[in-house]
Structures are given as C-alpha cells and as structure tokens.
Design an enzyme around this catalytic site. Structure first.
Site, PDB file in Angstrom:
ATOM      1  CG  HIS A  71      18.240  -2.057  15.139  1.00  0.00           C
ATOM      2  ND1 HIS A  71      17.463  -2.495  15.929  1.00  0.00           N
ATOM      3  CD2 HIS A  71      18.617  -0.985  15.137  1.00  0.00           C
ATOM      4  CE1 HIS A  71      17.233  -1.371  16.531  1.00  0.00           C
ATOM      5  NE2 HIS A  71      17.984  -0.351  16.254  1.00  0.00           N
ATOM      6  CG  ASP A 116      16.388  -5.797  16.460  1.00  0.00           C
ATOM      7  OD1 ASP A 116      17.726  -6.176  16.141  1.00  0.00           O
ATOM      8  OD2 ASP A 116      15.831  -4.736  16.586  1.00  0.00           O
ATOM      9  CB  SER A 215      18.259   1.012  19.132  1.00  0.00           C
ATOM     10  OG  SER A 215      17.436   1.571  18.413  1.00  0.00           O
TER      11      SER A 215
END
Length: 265
Positions: A71, A116, A215
């Site tokens: 992402h 992911d 992230s």
C-alpha cells in the site's frame, strides 16, 4: 499504519503532509533508537520539487532489495522514489538511493490489505556498514511463539501534541508481543477479520504501536539462532495503539516463496 475504516492512500497522505509541513511523526509509546541498532531500517522518500519527504518505512533484505508494504507504493512512480539508508533521521544524513523497479504482489487487495507486500529493486547496490545491514528472513519452519517480543520501528506518528515532538525526525522503536492469531481475528471481526497473510503484535491495553508513517517498516523478532528476523511488515490497524486493537502486519513467513521468486533471496 493504515486502517480499514480510513485507509491513507499515498496521494492523500502527501497532500495533507506537504500542506502542513508535518512529516515528523513516529512510533507510539517508543523510544529514540540509533540506526546502528536497527541498521536494516530505511525511509521511503517521495520526490516533490527539489526535496524528498518521508512517507513510509522499509527493510533492507540484501544489498540490492528493500521490502515494504504494497500500500506504500500505490500511485507511486519509480522515478519519484528515493530510499534513504544509514541514518537515524529521515531528514538528514545517510545516503539516498534511486529505485530501479517496484515489484508489487499480484494478489494485493486495496480493500482488505491482503498480500500487503512489495519489493523495491535498487538502482545501485548498497555498501554495507555498521549502519546499513540486511535483516534475515525467517525460515519457513521457524517458530515464533505467541507473546514473544518483537521490535517495530519507524518514523511514524507518535500521537503526541506537536509541543512534545522534541526530536521531530528521529527514528523510534518499541517492543510489542506477538498476539495469538485467533484472538486477533476475533478482535477485528467487525472489520472482516485477518487473513493467513497477516499477523498481529501489540498489547491488549493499547498504548504501544506503529502508526501512520510507519507503514512498510519492520517487525523484527528473534529467531532460532538468536538473531533478528523480519517477521512482519507494518500494514494496518484500527486507529493507533487503541485498546483491544493491536497492530496488523503482513506475515513474511508465508510469503517466502514469492520473495525468493522476485529477488532470488
């Protein structure tokens, strides 16, 4: 770190952060950490004008490849991506390396954040040193028990008022325990639960977690040979450090074949 309720797309994050000038956040509940302690940590930086800005983390897995969350690479062009290595700060020091190729998992889902994971091939090989090192990948049969402690690190949001962000661009880290898979799935049932490609780490009472800006960064757990292994990739969660909602990470161990196929590692 992203939430299924409010997923930060790369464009949205960049728009808000460039407008506010705030690229400073870090781990919730963590402490400042030297890059020499976690030399596999990198900052993904996006080129805007003549400057680059931190937006996600990543991990060195060889002198040629970085691993991150898929992402983090949404709507990202390779020519606008720089990898900052070898520094405890996301705005100075270290070395910025160009990206040659972004390899996204073909089964990645923007809706569920399943699979992911992405690999970034570097344009130039890294010169390894005491502040630039690859982290080992876990073995397929390696065991990491529930409640064993792991280290998550990055430059993501601390959720502290800006007045308390005295080291605005410093790397931080916090230890969090691995959460039982069934418990985490039950905790996140209202959001659809988690998949076998996900794992959770954190405290049920909250207070310690990764957050937005972390992230793609590493969750490092101690392996059988007493060395850190890349067990997880910071992926998503409900809010940050919220009680009963621990951080959700991409489970590296079940994606080893894909990593090997794309990198040869």
């Amino acid at each position: 770190m992203c939430s299924k309720i409010y997923v930060f797309t790369l464009i949205a994050v960049l728009t808000v952060q460039i407008a506010s000038g705030d690229w400073s956040g870090r781990i919730v509940g963590g402490v400042p950490m030297s890059i020499k302690t976690i030399p596999y940590q990198v900052s993904l930086q996006v080129l805007s004008g003549h400057k680059t800005y931190h937006f996600c983390g990543g991990s060195i897995i060889s002198n040629k490849f970085i691993i991150t969350a898929c992402h983090c690479t949404d709507n990202l062009k390779t020519q606008n991506l720089k990898i900052l290595v070898g520094t405890s700060f996301n705005n100075r020091g270290g070395e910025k390396i160009n990206a040659l190729k972004i390899i996204r998992h073909q089964n990645y889902s923007r809706e569920s954040l399943d699979y992911d994971i992405a690999v970034i091939e570097l344009a130039d090989r890294l010169k390894l040193s005491n502040s630039i090192q690859a982290i080992a990948l876990p073995k397929a049969n390696e065991s990491f028990a529930d409640n064993s402690m792991c280290l998550v690190s990055g430059w993501g949001d601390t959720q502290l008022p800006s007045a308390f962000r005295f080291q605005r661009n410093a790397l931080r880290a916090v230890e969090v325990p691995i959460v039982n898979q069934e418990k985490c799935n039950n905790d996140y049932k209202m959001l659809g639960g988690i998949t076998p490609r996900m794992m959770c780490a954190g405290y049920d009472f909250g207070g310690f977690d990764a957050c937005a800006g972390d992230s793609g960064g590493p969750l490092a757990c101690i392996g059988q040979n007493k060395t850190p292994k890349l067990c997880g990739i910071v992926s998503w969660g409900y809010e940050c450090a919220a009680p009963h909602f621990t951080g959700v990470y991409t489970r590296v161990q079940v994606l080893l074949d894909w990593i090997k196929e794309k990198t040869g590692i």
